[in-house]
Design an enzyme around this catalytic site. Sequence first.
Site, PDB file in Angstrom:
ATOM      1  N   HIS A  36       0.849  -1.208   0.000  1.00  0.00           N
ATOM      2  CA  HIS A  36       0.000   0.000   0.000  1.00  0.00           C
ATOM      3  C   HIS A  36       0.881   1.252   0.000  1.00  0.00           C
ATOM      4  CE1 HIS A  36      -3.046  -2.588   2.420  1.00  0.00           C
ATOM      5  NE2 HIS A  36      -3.570  -2.410   1.219  1.00  0.00           N
TER       6      HIS A  36
ATOM      7  N   ARG B 134      -2.406  -5.612  -8.220  1.00  0.00           N
ATOM      8  CA  ARG B 134      -1.298  -6.560  -8.061  1.00  0.00           C
ATOM      9  C   ARG B 134      -1.269  -7.578  -9.181  1.00  0.00           C
ATOM     10  NH1 ARG B 134      -3.104  -7.969  -2.188  1.00  0.00           N
ATOM     11  NH2 ARG B 134      -4.970  -7.780  -3.449  1.00  0.00           N
TER      12      ARG B 134
ATOM     13  N   SER C 283      -2.955  -7.522   3.068  1.00  0.00           N
ATOM     14  CA  SER C 283      -3.178  -7.395   4.518  1.00  0.00           C
ATOM     15  C   SER C 283      -3.536  -8.745   5.122  1.00  0.00           C
ATOM     16  CB  SER C 283      -4.313  -6.413   4.795  1.00  0.00           C
ATOM     17  OG  SER C 283      -3.998  -5.146   4.305  1.00  0.00           O
TER      18      SER C 283
ATOM     19  N   LYS D 171     -16.049  -7.301   3.396  1.00  0.00           N
ATOM     20  CA  LYS D 171     -15.164  -7.776   4.474  1.00  0.00           C
ATOM     21  C   LYS D 171     -15.802  -7.376   5.786  1.00  0.00           C
ATOM     22  CE  LYS D 171     -11.036  -6.892   1.685  1.00  0.00           C
ATOM     23  NZ  LYS D 171      -9.877  -5.995   1.498  1.00  0.00           N
TER      24      LYS D 171
HETATM   25  O1  PNS Z   1      -8.788  -2.446   0.399  1.00  0.00           O
HETATM   26  P1  PNS Z   1     -10.111  -2.822  -0.195  1.00  0.00           P
HETATM   27  O2  PNS Z   1     -10.962  -3.587   0.804  1.00  0.00           O
HETATM   28  O3  PNS Z   1      -9.969  -3.559  -1.498  1.00  0.00           O
HETATM   29  O4  PNS Z   1     -10.869  -1.443  -0.540  1.00  0.00           O
HETATM   30  C1  PNS Z   1     -12.186  -1.444  -1.062  1.00  0.00           C
HETATM   31  C2  PNS Z   1     -12.881  -0.126  -0.697  1.00  0.00           C
HETATM   32  C3  PNS Z   1     -12.949   0.025   0.817  1.00  0.00           C
HETATM   33  C4  PNS Z   1     -12.105   1.025  -1.301  1.00  0.00           C
HETATM   34  C5  PNS Z   1     -14.327  -0.171  -1.316  1.00  0.00           C
HETATM   35  O5  PNS Z   1     -15.050  -1.235  -0.757  1.00  0.00           O
HETATM   36  C6  PNS Z   1     -15.072   1.150  -1.122  1.00  0.00           C
HETATM   37  O6  PNS Z   1     -14.901   2.049  -1.910  1.00  0.00           O
HETATM   38  N1  PNS Z   1     -15.863   1.251  -0.037  1.00  0.00           N
HETATM   39  C7  PNS Z   1     -16.621   2.454   0.256  1.00  0.00           C
HETATM   40  C8  PNS Z   1     -18.125   2.284  -0.043  1.00  0.00           C
HETATM   41  C9  PNS Z   1     -18.379   2.485  -1.512  1.00  0.00           C
HETATM   42  O7  PNS Z   1     -18.197   3.544  -2.064  1.00  0.00           O
HETATM   43  N2  PNS Z   1     -18.819   1.411  -2.180  1.00  0.00           N
HETATM   44  C10 PNS Z   1     -19.109   1.411  -3.589  1.00  0.00           C
HETATM   45  C11 PNS Z   1     -17.883   0.974  -4.365  1.00  0.00           C
HETATM   46  S1  PNS Z   1     -18.400  -0.095  -5.607  1.00  0.00           S
END
Ligand code: PNS
Length: 165
Positions: free
Chosen positions: A18, A92, A130, A42
Amino acid sequence: MCDIAICPGSFDPVTNGHLDIIKRASEKFDKIIVLVSYNAKKNGGTFTVSERVDFLKRCLTDIPNVTVDSYDGLLVDYARKVGASAIVKGLRAVSDFEEEFQMALINRQLAPEVDTVFMVSSLDYMYLSSSTVREICYFGGNIENFVPAEIVPDIVKKISKKKQI
Ligand code: PNS
């Protein structure tokens, strides 16, 4: 005009992978906001949002144009609130692509003025996540090559405590 980009993620916890993306993004945009966000796929996670924010802040003190924040709503709403023009995500492997592509398209549908920019992971971090860090730590392995030294003791402390429960 000041180009603001958001680097969003779960960061549970932040890894060297990250940090590599955040550092490289900070060289391309005027300002980067690293955003601890809620991933509905998650549930819960290991570290609290304030622990994740704290880890990120401690690891990013030497990059002046980077700040850290958290948000529990839609990413595009936050982007609009702060006037960000881009969302930066690290890729990745091909396996990341499908989900990231879907998120990028949805975000674009919700907020066409906010572009998603993908940065390809450095070779050194292609394998790193992570969840891998948490698993190595859970089974007593050494995580020093995967996360910055300053947060290792806190990660080990919390994960070993979880194992005892
Ligand atoms: O590290 P991650 O878990 O791959 O990140 C994913 C994340 C947290 C960036 C994504 O789930 C997100 O943007 N969450 C915020 C809620 C949102 O906007 N959801 C719509 C995205 S499709």
